[in-house]
Write an enzyme that holds these catalytic residues in place. Sequence first.
Site, PDB file in Angstrom:
ATOM      1  CG  PHE A 237       8.903   1.078   7.237  1.00 40.55           C
ATOM      2  CD1 PHE A 237      10.297   0.648   7.995  1.00 40.55           C
ATOM      3  CD2 PHE A 237       9.274   1.935   6.046  1.00 40.55           C
ATOM      4  CE1 PHE A 237      11.702   1.069   7.681  1.00 40.55           C
ATOM      5  CE2 PHE A 237      10.522   2.424   5.823  1.00 40.55           C
ATOM      6  CZ  PHE A 237      11.559   2.201   6.478  1.00 40.55           C
ATOM      7  CG  ASP A 238      10.576   5.235   8.410  1.00 40.70           C
ATOM      8  OD1 ASP A 238      10.366   4.156   7.525  1.00 40.70           O
ATOM      9  OD2 ASP A 238      11.672   6.010   8.447  1.00 40.70           O
TER      10      ASP A 238
ATOM     11  CG  HIS B 222      14.992   9.189   9.779  1.00 38.63           C
ATOM     12  ND1 HIS B 222      13.316   9.502   9.990  1.00 38.63           N
ATOM     13  CD2 HIS B 222      15.165   8.405   8.886  1.00 38.63           C
ATOM     14  CE1 HIS B 222      12.869   8.488   9.022  1.00 38.63           C
ATOM     15  NE2 HIS B 222      13.973   7.869   8.495  1.00 38.63           N
TER      16      HIS B 222
ATOM     17  CG  ASP C 201       5.174  -2.950   4.782  1.00 43.31           C
ATOM     18  OD1 ASP C 201       5.672  -3.346   3.686  1.00 43.31           O
ATOM     19  OD2 ASP C 201       5.299  -2.102   5.443  1.00 43.31           O
TER      20      ASP C 201
ATOM     21  CE1 TYR D 109       2.421   7.237 -20.716  1.00 36.70           C
ATOM     22  CE2 TYR D 109       0.461   5.943 -20.793  1.00 36.70           C
ATOM     23  CZ  TYR D 109       1.211   6.846 -20.323  1.00 36.70           C
ATOM     24  OH  TYR D 109       0.602   7.768 -19.343  1.00 36.70           O
TER      25      TYR D 109
HETATM   26  N1  F0G Z   1       7.763  -1.160   4.411  1.00 42.41           N
HETATM   27  C1  F0G Z   1       8.825  -1.598   4.956  1.00 42.41           C
HETATM   28  C2  F0G Z   1       8.512  -2.894   5.794  1.00 42.41           C
HETATM   29  C3  F0G Z   1       9.930  -1.181   4.771  1.00 42.41           C
HETATM   30  O1  F0G Z   1      11.194  -1.587   5.257  1.00 42.41           O
HETATM   31  C4  F0G Z   1      10.113  -0.089   3.544  1.00 42.41           C
HETATM   32  C5  F0G Z   1      11.317   0.405   3.466  1.00 42.41           C
HETATM   33  C6  F0G Z   1       8.934   0.411   3.258  1.00 42.41           C
HETATM   34  C7  F0G Z   1       7.745  -0.178   3.532  1.00 42.41           C
HETATM   35  C8  F0G Z   1       8.977   1.355   2.023  1.00 42.41           C
HETATM   36  O2  F0G Z   1       9.471   1.023   0.782  1.00 42.41           O
HETATM   37  O3  F0G Z   1      11.547   2.252   0.510  1.00 42.41           O
HETATM   38  O4  F0G Z   1      10.480   1.151  -1.271  1.00 42.41           O
HETATM   39  O5  F0G Z   1       9.431   3.466  -0.332  1.00 42.41           O
HETATM   40  N2  F0G Z   1      12.483   0.192   3.949  1.00 42.41           N
HETATM   41  C9  F0G Z   1      13.832   0.894   3.819  1.00 42.41           C
HETATM   42  C10 F0G Z   1      14.728   0.477   4.903  1.00 42.41           C
HETATM   43  C11 F0G Z   1      13.836   2.078   3.209  1.00 42.41           C
HETATM   44  O6  F0G Z   1      15.960   0.838   4.874  1.00 42.41           O
HETATM   45  O7  F0G Z   1      14.384  -0.345   5.540  1.00 42.41           O
HETATM   46  P1  F0G Z   1      10.148   2.176  -0.199  1.00 42.41           P
END
Ligand code: F0G
Length: 459
Positions: free
Chosen positions: A124-125, A449, A214, A72
């Site tokens: 990113f979204d 989405h 990121d 742990y």
């Molecule tokens: N930042 C970027 C640039 C990403 O492409 C993603 C995830 C994340 C952050 C979030 O990371 O999924 O580990 O929580 N992208 C995936 C995609 C889901 O299909 O492009 P995560």
Amino acid sequence: MELPFAESYKIKVVESIRRSNREEREKWIHDAHYNLFQLKSDQIFIDLLTDSGTGAMSDKQWGGIMTGDESYAGASSYYKLKDAIADITGFPYFLPTHQGRAAENVLFSVLVKEGDIVPGNSHFDTTKGHIEFRRATAIDCTIDEAFDTTIDYPFKGNVDLGKLEDVLKKSGEKVPFIILTLTNNSAGGQPVSLENMRDVRDLANRYNKLVLYDSARFAENAYFIKLREPACRDKSIREIVAEAFSYADMMTMSSKKDAIVNMGGFIAMRDQELFRQCSVFNIMFEGYITYGGMSGRDMNALAQGLYEGTDFDYLETRIKQVEYLGNMLLDFSIPLQQPIGGHAIFIDVKRFLPHLPKEEFPAQTLAIQLYIEAGIRGVEIGTLMADRDPVTRENRYPALEMVRLAIPRRVYTNNHMDVVAVALKNVFDRRNEIKSGLRITQEAPIMRHFTVELEPLAT
Ligand code: F0G
């Protein structure tokens, strides 16, 4: 005669996939409410939904799985990962999280508050979601070239320094940090140059701001820097990666991409005080400091994956496969984001289906057609994903309406790429028969989405 290019690995374990017929697929996609996320994986022949968590681990990574330390607190697997992260990125402090968005959640819990403004290059979204969830605003300062898919510019992920400085001048006091997404996923897996990173650092220093990377695809970004930035031609990937991170204060990582694991993420930083503040949220949301959302075995696989993911031969194999698919599609005159990105092909749907109105979700319509054609699953990066404006609740129409075909790492062969290319060509050849798109029947208030339900406007 020059020897042809071949993969820098051979295959030890395989997994069966099943072909289906058009009739089956038409029923399945209807039952899935025209949302590709709702399909079952055995209803798919070639799955290009994402390159995230879908890669094939190596024998050495699987070896690490067998020797994980599941203590742990104070697990040796944690220290192994800490050393690997420090070695590759130069960041002395890190916190494991279960994936990238969890890293965002923990870090932003410390740094982002209501009314803040976070400028960057096409967030990113999930990043944008975590910013907007805190009633802060993400401002996209990507260079304009990124939004014209016909312009062949080597670093379409770059930040426009003028746009960034305008934000800093106008609302500097509200900016907690600047974010650079490597590679810029939303604009087509496009890289950021080392020069741009240096310039962003200079600007951040002048305005006394932190810089966050990121870093989901930082190694693919470094590969492009090596190939396209003349000053870096003779540098190794690891040297480029080290220099890149030297211009940042902290990073969030979705390890499911360039570190080639199926689950995992982390935050890393230079500042001990920030680490202490983040630790509190990490313990609350993820787990104790030395495992935070990951099992010991997965931390072992991740430590190994960081080294494999930054190996030049591996990166060359990977990115050449994406290029192989892209070049076939270009030969068929299919419009796509150029230059071809690192992890995916981004089809420019405004040019593929120019006759469909933006209100009818043309990119989702194309993704559905490709699935029906050959059981290939891509993903919409367009109006559905752009979501509604959190204040006005109006649909947001992004500059680019795309279907992304993301290539999992070390998973498919070029024969699969041939199938994808021909399937897309078949849809392209009958594009004028696609006379209408889709309508939403059900949607969630944020990140719609994933769960949205749709129906065709005409049957
Ligand atoms: N930042 C970027 C640039 C990403 O492409 C993603 C995830 C994340 C952050 C979030 O990371 O999924 O580990 O929580 N992208 C995936 C995609 C889901 O299909 O492009 P995560």
